[in-house]
Scaffold this motif. Structure first.
Motif, PDB file in Angstrom:
ATOM      1  N   GLU A   1      -2.176  -1.936   2.879  1.00 56.90           N
ATOM      2  CA  GLU A   1      -1.244  -2.785   2.101  1.00 56.90           C
ATOM      3  C   GLU A   1      -0.761  -2.096   0.823  1.00 56.90           C
ATOM      4  O   GLU A   1       0.194  -2.553   0.189  1.00 56.90           O
ATOM      5  N   TYR A   2      -1.410  -0.979   0.438  1.00 58.88           N
ATOM      6  CA  TYR A   2      -0.999  -0.247  -0.769  1.00 58.88           C
ATOM      7  C   TYR A   2      -0.211   1.023  -0.459  1.00 58.88           C
ATOM      8  O   TYR A   2       0.057   1.816  -1.352  1.00 58.88           O
ATOM      9  N   TRP A   3       0.138   1.255   0.807  1.00 57.92           N
ATOM     10  CA  TRP A   3       0.867   2.485   1.144  1.00 57.92           C
ATOM     11  C   TRP A   3       2.209   2.540   0.439  1.00 57.92           C
ATOM     12  O   TRP A   3       2.835   1.498   0.187  1.00 57.92           O
ATOM     13  N   ASN A   4       2.640   3.762   0.175  1.00 57.13           N
ATOM     14  CA  ASN A   4       3.961   4.041  -0.436  1.00 57.13           C
ATOM     15  C   ASN A   4       4.092   3.477  -1.844  1.00 57.13           C
ATOM     16  O   ASN A   4       5.183   3.131  -2.280  1.00 57.13           O
ATOM     17  N   ARG A   5       2.969   3.422  -2.555  1.00 51.28           N
ATOM     18  CA  ARG A   5       3.007   2.989  -3.965  1.00 51.28           C
ATOM     19  C   ARG A   5       2.389   4.064  -4.868  1.00 51.28           C
ATOM     20  O   ARG A   5       1.881   3.773  -5.940  1.00 51.28           O
ATOM     21  N   GLY A   6       2.386   5.290  -4.358  1.00 50.73           N
ATOM     22  CA  GLY A   6       1.959   6.414  -5.200  1.00 50.73           C
ATOM     23  C   GLY A   6       0.454   6.578  -5.346  1.00 50.73           C
ATOM     24  O   GLY A   6      -0.007   7.385  -6.165  1.00 50.73           O
ATOM     25  N   VAL A   7      -0.339   5.837  -4.549  1.00 48.16           N
ATOM     26  CA  VAL A   7      -1.799   5.900  -4.737  1.00 48.16           C
ATOM     27  C   VAL A   7      -2.344   7.266  -4.287  1.00 48.16           C
ATOM     28  O   VAL A   7      -3.164   7.889  -4.985  1.00 48.16           O
ATOM     29  N   ALA A   8      -1.879   7.757  -3.145  1.00 48.35           N
ATOM     30  CA  ALA A   8      -2.376   9.056  -2.669  1.00 48.35           C
ATOM     31  C   ALA A   8      -2.098  10.141  -3.706  1.00 48.35           C
ATOM     32  O   ALA A   8      -2.956  10.987  -3.988  1.00 48.35           O
ATOM     33  N   GLN A   9      -0.904  10.078  -4.290  1.00 55.24           N
ATOM     34  CA  GLN A   9      -0.572  11.115  -5.289  1.00 55.24           C
ATOM     35  C   GLN A   9      -1.494  11.028  -6.496  1.00 55.24           C
ATOM     36  O   GLN A   9      -1.864  12.043  -7.086  1.00 55.24           O
ATOM     37  N   GLN A  10      -1.882   9.791  -6.858  1.00 59.37           N
ATOM     38  CA  GLN A  10      -2.781   9.648  -8.007  1.00 59.37           C
ATOM     39  C   GLN A  10      -4.189  10.148  -7.684  1.00 59.37           C
ATOM     40  O   GLN A  10      -4.952  10.493  -8.583  1.00 59.37           O
TER      41      GLN A  10
ATOM     42  N   SER B   1       4.480  13.861  11.237  1.00 61.26           N
ATOM     43  CA  SER B   1       4.761  12.909  10.153  1.00 61.26           C
ATOM     44  C   SER B   1       5.501  13.552   8.971  1.00 61.26           C
ATOM     45  O   SER B   1       4.898  14.293   8.182  1.00 61.26           O
ATOM     46  N   PRO B   2       6.795  13.240   8.797  1.00 60.09           N
ATOM     47  CA  PRO B   2       7.531  13.767   7.638  1.00 60.09           C
ATOM     48  C   PRO B   2       6.920  13.296   6.315  1.00 60.09           C
ATOM     49  O   PRO B   2       6.945  14.010   5.320  1.00 60.09           O
ATOM     50  N   LYS B   3       6.345  12.078   6.321  1.00 58.00           N
ATOM     51  CA  LYS B   3       5.741  11.573   5.076  1.00 58.00           C
ATOM     52  C   LYS B   3       4.572  12.467   4.648  1.00 58.00           C
ATOM     53  O   LYS B   3       4.468  12.854   3.485  1.00 58.00           O
TER      54      LYS B   3
ATOM     55  N   LEU C   1       4.412  14.619   1.202  1.00 54.56           N
ATOM     56  CA  LEU C   1       3.358  14.310   0.229  1.00 54.56           C
ATOM     57  C   LEU C   1       2.596  15.583  -0.173  1.00 54.56           C
ATOM     58  O   LEU C   1       2.406  15.865  -1.353  1.00 54.56           O
ATOM     59  N   TYR C   2       2.179  16.352   0.809  1.00 50.61           N
ATOM     60  CA  TYR C   2       1.338  17.521   0.510  1.00 50.61           C
ATOM     61  C   TYR C   2       2.136  18.675  -0.082  1.00 50.61           C
ATOM     62  O   TYR C   2       1.604  19.477  -0.854  1.00 50.61           O
ATOM     63  N   GLN C   3       3.427  18.732   0.253  1.00 45.42           N
ATOM     64  CA  GLN C   3       4.264  19.785  -0.352  1.00 45.42           C
ATOM     65  C   GLN C   3       4.346  19.619  -1.865  1.00 45.42           C
ATOM     66  O   GLN C   3       4.431  20.588  -2.603  1.00 45.42           O
ATOM     67  N   LYS C   4       4.287  18.362  -2.324  1.00 44.69           N
ATOM     68  CA  LYS C   4       4.329  18.122  -3.773  1.00 44.69           C
ATOM     69  C   LYS C   4       3.172  18.837  -4.477  1.00 44.69           C
ATOM     70  O   LYS C   4       3.217  19.068  -5.681  1.00 44.69           O
ATOM     71  N   PHE C   5       2.089  19.113  -3.736  1.00 40.52           N
ATOM     72  CA  PHE C   5       0.898  19.723  -4.340  1.00 40.52           C
ATOM     73  C   PHE C   5       0.720  21.190  -3.906  1.00 40.52           C
ATOM     74  O   PHE C   5      -0.365  21.758  -4.055  1.00 40.52           O
TER      75      PHE C   5
HETATM   76  C1  LIG Z   1      -1.008   9.281   4.220  1.00 41.60           C
HETATM   77  C2  LIG Z   1      -1.478   8.350   3.096  1.00 41.60           C
HETATM   78  C3  LIG Z   1      -2.795   8.858   2.519  1.00 41.60           C
HETATM   79  C4  LIG Z   1      -0.399   8.367   1.998  1.00 41.60           C
HETATM   80  O1  LIG Z   1      -0.774   7.498   0.964  1.00 41.60           O
HETATM   81  P1  LIG Z   1       0.310   6.736   0.061  1.00 41.60           P
HETATM   82  O2  LIG Z   1      -0.432   6.150  -1.082  1.00 41.60           O
HETATM   83  O3  LIG Z   1       1.115   5.841   0.929  1.00 41.60           O
HETATM   84  O4  LIG Z   1       1.232   7.972  -0.409  1.00 41.60           O
HETATM   85  P2  LIG Z   1       2.118   8.019  -1.748  1.00 41.60           P
HETATM   86  O5  LIG Z   1       2.830   6.731  -1.912  1.00 41.60           O
HETATM   87  O6  LIG Z   1       1.306   8.513  -2.909  1.00 41.60           O
HETATM   88  O7  LIG Z   1       3.107   9.210  -1.417  1.00 41.60           O
HETATM   89  C5  LIG Z   1       3.974   9.219  -0.328  1.00 41.60           C
HETATM   90  C6  LIG Z   1       5.201  10.024  -0.728  1.00 41.60           C
HETATM   91  O8  LIG Z   1       5.855  10.489   0.443  1.00 41.60           O
HETATM   92  C7  LIG Z   1       7.225  10.165   0.345  1.00 41.60           C
HETATM   93  N1  LIG Z   1       7.775  10.050   1.680  1.00 41.60           N
HETATM   94  C8  LIG Z   1       7.480   9.154   2.636  1.00 41.60           C
HETATM   95  N2  LIG Z   1       8.193   9.422   3.745  1.00 41.60           N
HETATM   96  C9  LIG Z   1       8.941  10.497   3.472  1.00 41.60           C
HETATM   97  C10 LIG Z   1       9.893  11.255   4.215  1.00 41.60           C
HETATM   98  N3  LIG Z   1      10.200  10.932   5.470  1.00 41.60           N
HETATM   99  N4  LIG Z   1      10.460  12.326   3.616  1.00 41.60           N
HETATM  100  C11 LIG Z   1      10.158  12.647   2.340  1.00 41.60           C
HETATM  101  N5  LIG Z   1       9.265  11.970   1.607  1.00 41.60           N
HETATM  102  C12 LIG Z   1       8.677  10.913   2.162  1.00 41.60           C
HETATM  103  C13 LIG Z   1       7.242   8.873  -0.418  1.00 41.60           C
HETATM  104  O9  LIG Z   1       8.517   8.581  -0.910  1.00 41.60           O
HETATM  105  C14 LIG Z   1       6.214   9.193  -1.489  1.00 41.60           C
HETATM  106  O10 LIG Z   1       6.743  10.009  -2.509  1.00 41.60           O
HETATM  107  P3  LIG Z   1       7.397   9.375  -3.877  1.00 41.60           P
HETATM  108  O11 LIG Z   1       6.301   8.575  -4.548  1.00 41.60           O
HETATM  109  O12 LIG Z   1       7.815  10.568  -4.683  1.00 41.60           O
HETATM  110  O13 LIG Z   1       8.548   8.510  -3.449  1.00 41.60           O
HETATM  111  C15 LIG Z   1      -1.644   6.894   3.598  1.00 41.60           C
HETATM  112  O14 LIG Z   1      -0.439   6.469   4.188  1.00 41.60           O
HETATM  113  C16 LIG Z   1      -2.762   6.722   4.623  1.00 41.60           C
HETATM  114  O15 LIG Z   1      -3.874   6.358   4.275  1.00 41.60           O
HETATM  115  N6  LIG Z   1      -2.426   6.955   5.897  1.00 41.60           N
HETATM  116  C17 LIG Z   1      -3.389   6.833   7.016  1.00 41.60           C
HETATM  117  C18 LIG Z   1      -4.458   7.900   6.965  1.00 41.60           C
HETATM  118  C19 LIG Z   1      -3.853   9.271   6.857  1.00 41.60           C
HETATM  119  O16 LIG Z   1      -2.921   9.624   7.576  1.00 41.60           O
HETATM  120  N7  LIG Z   1      -4.420  10.077   5.950  1.00 41.60           N
HETATM  121  C20 LIG Z   1      -3.961  11.427   5.705  1.00 41.60           C
HETATM  122  C21 LIG Z   1      -4.436  12.311   6.776  1.00 41.60           C
HETATM  123  S1  LIG Z   1      -3.987  13.987   6.451  1.00 41.60           S
END
Ligand SMILES: CC(C)(COP(=O)(O)OP(=O)(O)OC[C@H]1O[C@@H](n2cnc3c(N)ncnc32)[C@H](O)[C@@H]1OP(=O)(O)O)[C@@H](O)C(=O)NCCC(=O)NCCS
Length: 318
Positions: A88-97, A122-124, A128-132
């Motif tokens: 429920e907290y996805w896409n709110r910047g938590v992973a980045q934090q 997964s493009p997401k 996400l990881y490219q930012k780091f």
């Molecule tokens: C993957 C996961 C950890 C990400 O956590 P999250 O808190 O949703 O991620 P964040 O919100 O911090 O960051 C996602 C970023 O990706 C960006 N993004 C999403 N889809 C994108 C796309 N298609 N192209 C470019 N950027 C994209 C978002 O906009 C966001 O960046 P922003 O804050 O600058 O807008 C979470 O979705 C999760 O728990 N997934 C299931 C388990 C998993 O897959 N873990 C990782 C295994 S490697």
């Protein structure tokens, strides 16, 4: 909207909730009907926290655990995962934090190369990881082989770490380090070897060339380990480089299968980066087949790290 999060060390009392979030996050992402059943009776949260509690971060919102990340220190190489956020907290910047302070942990450890394993489709995840500073590199195959019923056949010149006298263990850890260091300077997986023996997660299979360690495999097996019931999972394996590497790798696979059968496992599994082409080909020749695949993302350029031809290492950084 960005979630207001506190990042702090994950403590032992968080483990049941962290374990639940790991399962529901992956299970939800993969579209499982009951996400909480992800990974069955295998576990990551407990094993990795007990291996190194200082390497695990928690994200908390309004006093509630909503995510975690586990970092692993293998000397000159570091990786993270599982990184999971409550859906429920996805896409709110938590992973980045969580990732920003994770990068500080690596900096403190001084690893010279970093990596992670993720979903290639997964493009997401990629973004996400490219930012780091992580960029997609090679595919990683998760391979498996069914094991026959237990037999008495044992493989010559092999021993098990857990059977060694406690007084001999430091020397064995040094021998393992010598093998990995010969592949990638400073690579040291002693935490994995220790975790398996200390937490009773399986054993480390050692294959000898006379008095020299030729190869070793850190194996998880059984419920509560990273393998789960009926599985012998090679979390990490390495073979000393040199003219006998190919032969010794084949001996190692035989020895792991014998160990797996001896503990009642019905299948052996491992991850292998496809840049380590000879290792992958040897797995196929030994009867393993890919069950799934992901992608390794890494810092540095294509020449850095240990994912290259001729390297007989098995691991997947999951
Ligand atoms: C993957 C996961 C950890 C990400 O956590 P999250 O808190 O949703 O991620 P964040 O919100 O911090 O960051 C996602 C970023 O990706 C960006 N993004 C999403 N889809 C994108 C796309 N298609 N192209 C470019 N950027 C994209 C978002 O906009 C966001 O960046 P922003 O804050 O600058 O807008 C979470 O979705 C999760 O728990 N997934 C299931 C388990 C998993 O897959 N873990 C990782 C295994 S490697």
């Amino acid at each position: 909207m960005r979630a207001d999060v506190t990042v702090r060390p994950l403590v032992e009392s968080d483990l049941p909730e962290a374990d639940r979030i790991v399962r529901v996050a992956f299970g939800t992402f993969l579209g499982m009907p009951d996400p909480s059943r992800f990974m069955g009776d295998a576990a990551f949260a407990h094993t990795r926290w007990h291996a190194d509690p200082s390497a695990v971060l928690a994200a908390e919102h309004a006093g509630k655990l909503i995510g975690s990340n586990f970092a692993t220190n293998w000397g000159s190489f570091g990786f993270f995962g599982p990184l999971t956020i409550e859906p429920e907290y996805w896409n709110r910047g938590v992973a980045q934090q969580l990732l920003a302070p994770t990068m500080e942990i690596f900096h403190r450890w001084g690893n010279r190369h970093l990596g992670l394993y993720t979903f290639a489709t997964s493009p997401k995840h990629m973004a996400l990881y490219q930012k780091f500073g992580f960029w997609p590199r090679d595919l990683v195959a998760n391979v498996a082989k069914p094991l026959q019923q237990p037999t008495n056949s044992s493989v010559p010149d092999t021993t098990l770490f857990a059977r060694a006298k406690p007084g001999d263990r430091l020397q064995l850890l040094a021998a393992c380090r010598e093998v990995t260091d010969a592949i990638f300077a400073g690579l040291d997986v002693q935490r994995e070897v220790r975790a398996v023996v200390d937490q009773k997660l399986g054993d480390t299979v050692l294959v000898w060339d006379g008095s020299k360690l030729a190869a070793f495999a850190v194996c998880h097996t059984g419920p509560g380990s990273e393998a789960g019931s009926g599985v012998c999972y090679m979390k990490f394996a390495a073979t000393r480089p040199g003219p006998r590497a190919q032969q010794n790798f084949a001996r190692l696979l035989d020895a792991v299968e014998a160990y797996g059968r001896s503990v009642g496992a019905q299948k052996a599994t491992a991850g292998v980066n496809l840049a380590r082409r000879e290792a992958f080909q040897a797995m196929i020749a030994a009867g393993f087949r890919a069950e799934s695949q992901g992608v390794a993302m890494e810092t540095g350029d294509v020449s850095s790290g240990y994912n290259r031809a001729g390297v007989y290492i098995l691991d997947d950084w999951r």
